[in-house]
Design a protein around this motif. Structure first.
Motif, PDB file in Angstrom:
ATOM      1  N   ALA A  41     -12.273   0.236   3.045  1.00  0.00           N
ATOM      2  CA  ALA A  41     -11.172   0.257   4.013  1.00  0.00           C
ATOM      3  C   ALA A  41     -11.626  -0.236   5.389  1.00  0.00           C
ATOM      4  O   ALA A  41     -10.846  -0.812   6.149  1.00  0.00           O
ATOM      5  N   LEU A  73      -2.962   0.414   7.622  1.00  0.00           N
ATOM      6  CA  LEU A  73      -3.253   0.444   6.184  1.00  0.00           C
ATOM      7  C   LEU A  73      -2.286   1.398   5.496  1.00  0.00           C
ATOM      8  O   LEU A  73      -2.190   2.577   5.877  1.00  0.00           O
ATOM      9  N   VAL A 104      -1.592   3.295   2.105  1.00  0.00           N
ATOM     10  CA  VAL A 104      -2.338   3.683   0.907  1.00  0.00           C
ATOM     11  C   VAL A 104      -1.360   4.226  -0.119  1.00  0.00           C
ATOM     12  O   VAL A 104      -0.709   5.253   0.116  1.00  0.00           O
ATOM     13  N   LEU A 162     -10.915   8.998   4.059  1.00  0.00           N
ATOM     14  CA  LEU A 162     -10.414   7.723   4.575  1.00  0.00           C
ATOM     15  C   LEU A 162     -10.312   7.736   6.101  1.00  0.00           C
ATOM     16  O   LEU A 162     -10.691   6.774   6.775  1.00  0.00           O
ATOM     17  N   VAL A 179      -2.970   4.901   9.453  1.00  0.00           N
ATOM     18  CA  VAL A 179      -2.880   4.984   7.991  1.00  0.00           C
ATOM     19  C   VAL A 179      -1.546   5.623   7.611  1.00  0.00           C
ATOM     20  O   VAL A 179      -1.135   6.629   8.195  1.00  0.00           O
TER      21      VAL A 179
END
Ligand SMILES: Cc1cc2nc3c(=O)[nH]c(=O)nc-3n(C[C@H](O)[C@H](O)[C@H](O)COP(=O)(O)O)c2cc1C
Length: 328
Positions: free
Chosen positions: A118, A129, A131, A158, A166
């Motif tokens: 990542a 990002l 996920v 993460l 995220v």
């Protein structure tokens, strides 16, 4: 004229329509055309955990003396490396091609070493990002809480690796959904994307075999998303983005009214083409003008569960009235 700008994951979007992760967003050229068509942001086609893990394994093989001459490993290494590098190039090329936010996407189910990758997504320039996290609850020895802990483990690891925002794309397959999603939202993720649409099987009764179900949605598929965004939006500590069944301005407006910050579209654009984005934006703007809502924030969450007079409407799940009244 209504102001369509909104903030999602801390990013400035010119409007709340995001083109969701799919083949629509697998090249910089296509993404440039989506920007031209009016998209507020794009989520790239996902890279899969398996692709990243294979790449890591191949790298290890390469570093072990003697093993690299094995033709299969060599070939595997080349192919897998190619897909991961290609993905990083997709991020870089897309960022060069457009000004709208580019959100990278990874599909995963474990907290294995793929997480370290990542960091490369961030270095390649992705603005955020997404996920897509799904662990199939098929292991009968695992309790609901143990399954939830798997999700938390991924997020905790993460968030130690990446600094970009995220978001989590999730399914509704949780028993204590509200409780768990509120807990997830407190982990410092910036957003949740509700709900993922899975690949579905169907049966061909003539051939008597399993076939692929319809891959695109209809607007009717938006009902579950709408209910849960309304229930959760007053309780979670992060943005909510609506996905599945967002086809027209009606779904865009409805999901924002119940508390979504953005809406993601895939099927509607696949069916109608990129020009559909402008149609939906024009309808959204006309509705905001008619209702005298000058900004997205002016009506966002107006109908979330904590603010409406009759919250039972959202919790009602049985068709009591119909069965009770019908007398049949
Ligand atoms: C052909 C196709 C490919 C998709 N690929 C991905 C993917 O790579 N990653 C992902 O998170 N979702 C993927 N999705 C799911 C979409 O992002 C979206 O969540 C789903 O289609 C529901 O939205 P819709 O009703 O607007 O189609 C895909 C959907 C379709 C139809």
């Amino acid at each position: 004229m209504a102001n369509l700008t909104t903030k999602y994951l801390g990013l400035d979007l010119k409007n709340p329509i995001i083109v969701g992760s799919s083949e629509l967003c697998n090249s910089a050229d296509k993404i440039a055309k989506l920007e031209e068509a009016g998209a507020g942001a794009v989520v790239l086609k996902s890279l899969f955990e398996e692709q990243i893990l294979m790449d890591i394994d191949a790298e290890r093989m390469n570093n072990m003396s003697g093993s690299y001459d094995h033709i299969e490993n060599h070939l595997g290494y080349y192919l897998k490396k190619h897909s991961v590098d290609k993905y990083l190039n997709l991020i870089k090329d897309s960022k060069k091609a457009v000004n709208i936010p580019v959100i990278a996407s990874i599909n995963c189910y474990s907290d294995k070493e793929w997480i370290d990758f990542a960091e490369k997504v961030e270095k390649a320039g992705a603005d955020a990002l997404e996920v897509n996290l799904f662990a199939l609850p098929a292991d009968a020895s695992l309790s609901g809480r143990e399954m939830e802990q798997k999700y938390l483990n991924v997020i905790i690891k993460l968030l130690k690796v990446v600094n970009i925002p995220v978001s989590l794309k999730l399914s509704s397959y949780f028993s204590g959904l509200s409780n768990f999603f509120v807990e997830l939202s407190k982990t410092k993720i910036e957003g949740m994307v509700l709900f993922n649409k899975f690949y579905t099987p169907a049966v061909d009764i003539e051939a008597e075999k399993i076939i692929s179900g319809k891959i695109t949605s209809t607007a009717a598929d938006n009902a579950n998303t709408l209910r849960w965004i309304s229930v959760l939006s007053g309780q979670v500590d992060c943005d909510l983005s609506a996905t599945t069944g967002v086809h027209t301005a009606n779904e865009v407006i409805s999901n924002i009214l119940v508390g979504a910050t953005t809406t993601q579209m895939v099927s509607a654009i696949m069916i109608n083409g990129n020009g559909h984005i402008a149609t939906v934006l024009a309808e959204l703007e006309a509705w905001m003008d008619k209702k005298n809502h000058q900004s997205i924030d002016a009506f966002k969450g107006k109908l979330n569960q904590s603010r409406i007079m009759n919250p039972m409407m959202l919790e009602r799940s049985q068709f009591m009235k119909y069965f009770a009244d019908s007398g049949k």
